[in-house]
Write a protein that holds these residues in place. Structure first.
Motif, PDB file in Angstrom:
ATOM      1  N   VAL A  75      44.666  -0.418 -20.826  1.00  0.00           N
ATOM      2  CA  VAL A  75      43.290   0.650 -21.197  1.00  0.00           C
ATOM      3  C   VAL A  75      43.449  -0.070 -23.033  1.00  0.00           C
ATOM      4  N   ARG A  76      45.186  -0.412 -23.650  1.00  0.00           N
ATOM      5  CA  ARG A  76      44.533  -0.523 -24.471  1.00  0.00           C
ATOM      6  C   ARG A  76      43.897  -1.997 -24.903  1.00  0.00           C
ATOM      7  N   THR A  77      44.022  -2.742 -24.499  1.00  0.00           N
ATOM      8  CA  THR A  77      43.918  -4.226 -24.352  1.00  0.00           C
ATOM      9  C   THR A  77      42.084  -3.871 -23.919  1.00  0.00           C
ATOM     10  N   ARG A  78      41.842  -3.029 -22.931  1.00  0.00           N
ATOM     11  CA  ARG A  78      40.110  -3.112 -22.827  1.00  0.00           C
ATOM     12  C   ARG A  78      39.028  -2.031 -23.510  1.00  0.00           C
ATOM     13  N   ALA A  79      40.220  -1.131 -24.001  1.00  0.00           N
ATOM     14  CA  ALA A  79      39.704  -0.543 -25.723  1.00  0.00           C
ATOM     15  C   ALA A  79      39.280  -1.257 -26.801  1.00  0.00           C
ATOM     16  N   GLN A  80      40.057  -1.859 -26.476  1.00  0.00           N
ATOM     17  CA  GLN A  80      40.358  -2.679 -28.042  1.00  0.00           C
ATOM     18  C   GLN A  80      39.179  -3.948 -28.125  1.00  0.00           C
ATOM     19  N   GLN A  81      39.117  -4.570 -26.887  1.00  0.00           N
ATOM     20  CA  GLN A  81      37.924  -5.690 -26.758  1.00  0.00           C
ATOM     21  C   GLN A  81      36.897  -4.938 -27.095  1.00  0.00           C
ATOM     22  N   ALA A  82      36.643  -3.797 -26.314  1.00  0.00           N
ATOM     23  CA  ALA A  82      35.188  -2.920 -26.487  1.00  0.00           C
ATOM     24  C   ALA A  82      34.777  -2.041 -28.015  1.00  0.00           C
ATOM     25  N   GLY A  83      36.408  -1.897 -28.963  1.00  0.00           N
ATOM     26  CA  GLY A  83      35.953  -1.115 -29.926  1.00  0.00           C
ATOM     27  C   GLY A  83      35.571  -0.160 -30.116  1.00  0.00           C
ATOM     28  N   VAL A  84      36.530   0.538 -28.775  1.00  0.00           N
ATOM     29  CA  VAL A  84      36.541   1.958 -29.060  1.00  0.00           C
ATOM     30  C   VAL A  84      37.922   2.563 -28.597  1.00  0.00           C
ATOM     31  N   SER A  85      38.089   4.091 -28.617  1.00  0.00           N
ATOM     32  CA  SER A  85      39.489   4.491 -28.749  1.00  0.00           C
ATOM     33  C   SER A  85      40.325   4.396 -27.782  1.00  0.00           C
ATOM     34  N   ALA A  86      41.636   3.758 -27.505  1.00  0.00           N
ATOM     35  CA  ALA A  86      42.044   3.760 -26.412  1.00  0.00           C
ATOM     36  C   ALA A  86      42.683   5.057 -25.953  1.00  0.00           C
ATOM     37  N   GLN A  87      42.320   6.064 -26.905  1.00  0.00           N
ATOM     38  CA  GLN A  87      42.815   7.272 -25.980  1.00  0.00           C
ATOM     39  C   GLN A  87      42.656   8.383 -25.850  1.00  0.00           C
ATOM     40  N   LEU A  88      41.094   8.005 -25.863  1.00  0.00           N
ATOM     41  CA  LEU A  88      39.606   8.788 -25.516  1.00  0.00           C
ATOM     42  C   LEU A  88      39.352   7.382 -24.060  1.00  0.00           C
ATOM     43  N   VAL A  89      39.577   6.481 -24.165  1.00  0.00           N
ATOM     44  CA  VAL A  89      39.237   5.990 -22.190  1.00  0.00           C
ATOM     45  C   VAL A  89      40.289   6.192 -21.765  1.00  0.00           C
ATOM     46  N   MET A  90      42.172   6.650 -21.935  1.00  0.00           N
ATOM     47  CA  MET A  90      42.511   7.251 -21.383  1.00  0.00           C
ATOM     48  C   MET A  90      42.754   8.785 -20.977  1.00  0.00           C
ATOM     49  N   ALA A  91      42.197   9.327 -21.748  1.00  0.00           N
ATOM     50  CA  ALA A  91      41.990  10.577 -21.524  1.00  0.00           C
ATOM     51  C   ALA A  91      40.594  11.158 -20.750  1.00  0.00           C
ATOM     52  N   ILE A  92      39.927  10.550 -20.745  1.00  0.00           N
ATOM     53  CA  ILE A  92      38.540  10.310 -19.553  1.00  0.00           C
ATOM     54  C   ILE A  92      39.114   9.966 -18.365  1.00  0.00           C
ATOM     55  N   LEU A  93      40.418   9.209 -18.406  1.00  0.00           N
ATOM     56  CA  LEU A  93      40.876   8.495 -16.449  1.00  0.00           C
ATOM     57  C   LEU A  93      41.718   9.573 -16.673  1.00  0.00           C
ATOM     58  N   TYR A  94      42.416  10.568 -17.383  1.00  0.00           N
ATOM     59  CA  TYR A  94      42.694  11.794 -16.679  1.00  0.00           C
ATOM     60  C   TYR A  94      42.033  12.802 -16.168  1.00  0.00           C
ATOM     61  N   ASN A  95      40.517  12.719 -16.860  1.00  0.00           N
ATOM     62  CA  ASN A  95      39.927  14.096 -16.339  1.00  0.00           C
ATOM     63  C   ASN A  95      39.092  13.333 -15.453  1.00  0.00           C
ATOM     64  N   GLU A  96      39.411  11.973 -15.284  1.00  0.00           N
ATOM     65  CA  GLU A  96      38.554  12.117 -14.151  1.00  0.00           C
ATOM     66  C   GLU A  96      39.167  11.191 -12.924  1.00  0.00           C
ATOM     67  N   ALA A  97      40.702  11.809 -13.118  1.00  0.00           N
ATOM     68  CA  ALA A  97      41.594  12.019 -11.798  1.00  0.00           C
ATOM     69  C   ALA A  97      41.863  12.919 -10.519  1.00  0.00           C
ATOM     70  N   TYR A  98      40.489  13.852 -10.899  1.00  0.00           N
ATOM     71  CA  TYR A  98      40.599  15.021 -10.170  1.00  0.00           C
ATOM     72  C   TYR A  98      40.284  14.896  -8.546  1.00  0.00           C
ATOM     73  N   LYS A  99      40.182  13.862  -8.142  1.00  0.00           N
ATOM     74  CA  LYS A  99      39.811  13.255  -6.561  1.00  0.00           C
ATOM     75  C   LYS A  99      40.909  12.639  -6.333  1.00  0.00           C
ATOM     76  N   PRO A 100      40.755  11.956  -4.835  1.00  0.00           N
ATOM     77  CA  PRO A 100      42.080  10.601  -4.779  1.00  0.00           C
ATOM     78  C   PRO A 100      41.623   9.852  -4.490  1.00  0.00           C
ATOM     79  N   HIS A 101      41.956   8.543  -5.605  1.00  0.00           N
ATOM     80  CA  HIS A 101      42.087   7.470  -6.134  1.00  0.00           C
ATOM     81  C   HIS A 101      42.119   6.511  -5.103  1.00  0.00           C
ATOM     82  N   ASP A 102      41.774   6.767  -3.948  1.00  0.00           N
ATOM     83  CA  ASP A 102      43.181   5.791  -2.536  1.00  0.00           C
ATOM     84  C   ASP A 102      41.622   4.556  -2.153  1.00  0.00           C
ATOM     85  N   PRO A 103      41.565   3.353  -2.193  1.00  0.00           N
ATOM     86  CA  PRO A 103      40.567   2.965  -1.611  1.00  0.00           C
ATOM     87  C   PRO A 103      39.587   3.014  -0.398  1.00  0.00           C
TER      88      PRO A 103
END
Length: 227
Positions: A77-105
Motif C-alpha cells: 500500500v505504501r509503495t503503490r500509493a507513493q507511485q500514484a501520488g495518493v494517500s496511503a492511509q486512504l488506500v488502506m482505509a478503502i481496503l478495510y471498507n472492501e474487506a466485507y466479503k471473502p477474498h479467496d480466489p
C-alpha cells in the motif's frame, strides 16, 4: 468497488455461492496418495503469480482461504500509493471498507460465474474500471482476471484509480466533505457522483454508510501504514 445498495441481496445470495464453492473445491481436491519416503533434496517453493512491472514491489502474502487482514499488505500500500501520488492511509482505509466479503480466489471466481458483473480482488474493482485505469500504466498488459490472485496488482490498480479520480476534482468545492471523503465516495459510487458531491449534493444513505465505515476504519488504516 463495493456496491452497498446491493449488500443485503449479496448476503442472501452468498449462501448459494458458498455451496457451489464447496462443491467445486471438493471436486478439485485430489485423492490422498500413499506417503512415499523422501529421496533427494526438497523441491523449491512454487513462485507466486506476480510477473512483469507490477511485481516490482517485492514478495507479498499469497491469497489464501485464511482470514484476510488488509494490514498484511501495508508495504504494498505504501509503495503503490507513493507511485500514484495518493494517500496511503486512504488506500488502506478503502481496503478495510472492501474487506466485507471473502477474498479467496476460488470463491470470487465461483461467485463471478453466478454474478458476471461482480468485482474482483481485495479492492473490489469491476472489469470496466480496471481496463480503463490500466491504460498507459506499467500494468497495461495485465488482465482483470488476475486480480483475485495478485493482491499487489489489486492495490496498484486501486491507487491509480484514486489518482485518476483526484485529477477530476475541481479546485473550488462548495462542500464540507474532505478530498479523501470525496475520493472514497468516487471509488464507491463513480466519478459522476463524486463530482456531484463536490458540488454540494448530500450523499444518500448508501454512500453515507460507506463514508461512515471509512471514518471508522481511518485510524486503524493510519496505524497500519505508519510503519
Amino acid at each position: 468497488m463495493a456496491e452497498p445498495r446491493s449488500r443485503r441481496r449479496w448476503l442472501a445470495l452468498v449462501v448459494f455461492a458458498v455451496v457451489v464453492y464447496v462443491l467445486v473445491r471438493a471436486a478439485d481436491t485430489p485423492q490422498a496418495a500413499t506417503p512415499q519416503p523422501s529421496t533427494g533434496a526438497p523441491r523449491s517453493a512454487t513462485p507466486g503469480n506476480s510477473a512483469g512491472p507490477s511485481a516490482s514491489v517485492g514478495p507479498s502474502p499469497r491469497a489464501t482461504t485464511s482470514s484476510y487482514d488488509p494490514a498484511a499488505y501495508a508495504s504494498q500500500v505504501r509503495t503503490r500509493a507513493q507511485q500514484a501520488g495518493v494517500s496511503a492511509q486512504l488506500v488502506m482505509a478503502i481496503l478495510y471498507n472492501e474487506a466485507y466479503k471473502p477474498h479467496d480466489p476460488a470463491f470470487e471466481r465461483v461467485w463471478q460465474r453466478y454474478k458476471p458483473d461482480a468485482a474482483f480482488g481485495i479492492a473490489n474493482m469491476h472489469r470496466a474500471t480496471f481496463d480503463e485505469v490500466k491504460k498507459g500504466r506499467d500494468f497495461a498488459d495485465r488482465s482483470w482476471d488476475e486480480l483475485p490472485d495478485d493482491r499487489d496488482l489489486a492495490i496498484e490498480a486501486e491507487a491509480w484509480y484514486l489518482h485518476d479520480l483526484a485529477a477530476q476534482l475541481p479546485t473550488a468545492r462548495p462542500t464540507s466533505l474532505s478530498e479523501d471523503d470525496l475520493l472514497a465516495l468516487g471509488y464507491n459510487t463513480g466519478a459522476g457522483n463524486m463530482l456531484a458531491f463536490a458540488r454540494g449534493t448530500t450523499p444518500g444513505s448508501q454512500a453515507q454508510s460507506y463514508l461512515d465505515r471509512l471514518h471508522a476504519n481511518w485510524a486503524k488504516a493510519g496505524k497500519a501504514v505508519a510503519g
